[in-house]
Design an enzyme around this catalytic site. Sequence first.
Site, short mmCIF file in Angstrom:
data_model
loop_
_atom_site.label_atom_id
_atom_site.label_comp_id
_atom_site.label_asym_id
_atom_site.label_seq_id
_atom_site.Cartn_x
_atom_site.Cartn_y
_atom_site.Cartn_z
N SER A 119 54.94 16.14 13.31
CA SER A 119 54.14 15.55 12.45
C SER A 119 53.49 16.70 11.68
CB SER A 119 53.16 14.47 12.88
OG SER A 119 52.63 13.80 11.84
N GLU A 216 61.84 13.97 8.55
CA GLU A 216 61.16 13.11 9.03
C GLU A 216 59.97 12.57 8.36
OE1 GLU A 216 58.82 11.98 11.26
OE2 GLU A 216 57.82 13.69 11.10
N HIS A 282 58.43 9.89 13.89
CA HIS A 282 57.63 8.92 14.32
C HIS A 282 58.30 7.62 14.60
CE1 HIS A 282 55.33 11.98 12.04
NE2 HIS A 282 54.35 11.26 12.34
#
Length: 312
Positions: A119, A216, A282
């Site tokens: 992330s 992502e 995620h």
Amino acid sequence: MTAARPGRRPRRLRPGDRVSVVAPCGPVPRQRLEEACALLRGWGLEVSLGRHVLDRHPVLPYLAGKDADRARDLQEAWSDPDSAAVLCARGGDGAHRTVDLLDFAAMRAARPKAFVGYSDVTALHEAFAGELGVATVHGPVLATAEFVGDARTSAELRATLFEPESRLRLTSPGAATLIGGKARGVTIGGNLSLLNDGLRTPHSRPSAAGGILLLEDVGEDVSRIDRMLTQLLRTGWLDGVAGIALGSWHNCTPGPEGIRALMLERLAPLGVPVVWELGFGHAPSQLTVPLGVTATLDADAATLVLDEPALR
């Protein structure tokens, strides 16, 4: 910083190793952190917490403490000769603020060690690749339900850290061909938002040339994803990319089919193989994927096969 190239591989973990847990991004919930540390100790590891891991920024509640304190904890953990790995407790926000305060000249003197997160941690993966020349691990952050409450996610990370030769062929039940073909390159990337925000900034690579690019994101609308991809295309950052592995798009609207259609429309002109939903990012049952290692992306088989284990 050059485009994609292999990094120095840290050594694998062994029972009895000490690992450092830091919070370079968002604030860390105490209970989740305690659960995560208990899990790590169950793996036979000794856990050392950064001094500021539970801090909160005095003005900005979305940050885990002051920028200088977050950076200091990370740098001290990396430079600690008795620590075998640095594990991030959370993603969230703040990595781009942290990275500019790191003394990379001092950090280069330390031996490479496993560095794990995803992330917002994407900004740190990119910086570690360019400034330290090390391979890192796109894997779960610890103080989250996705790690402590998901047996497959934690097992993936444990296998990568302790038995990396068992994790050479990476795929997932949802992986599928988006654009067929096969390509070989160095794994790079991570979170789309962080890569886009880091364009043309210190510590960012000039392009994805030669890379197997991981992408992502979470909680984004298709129009914003379109703008970010278009920015990467317009700046030339995607020129020369070898192949693309797409991960999860959890809570992105209007849903998987809309995101898939956008990816096909934007990425097909690149003429490179693309795998849909390889399984990292995620989402539950996250795949752990090494960054900075040479691999083959086989979009027809929907697999990513590493040339060698992530860790020595």
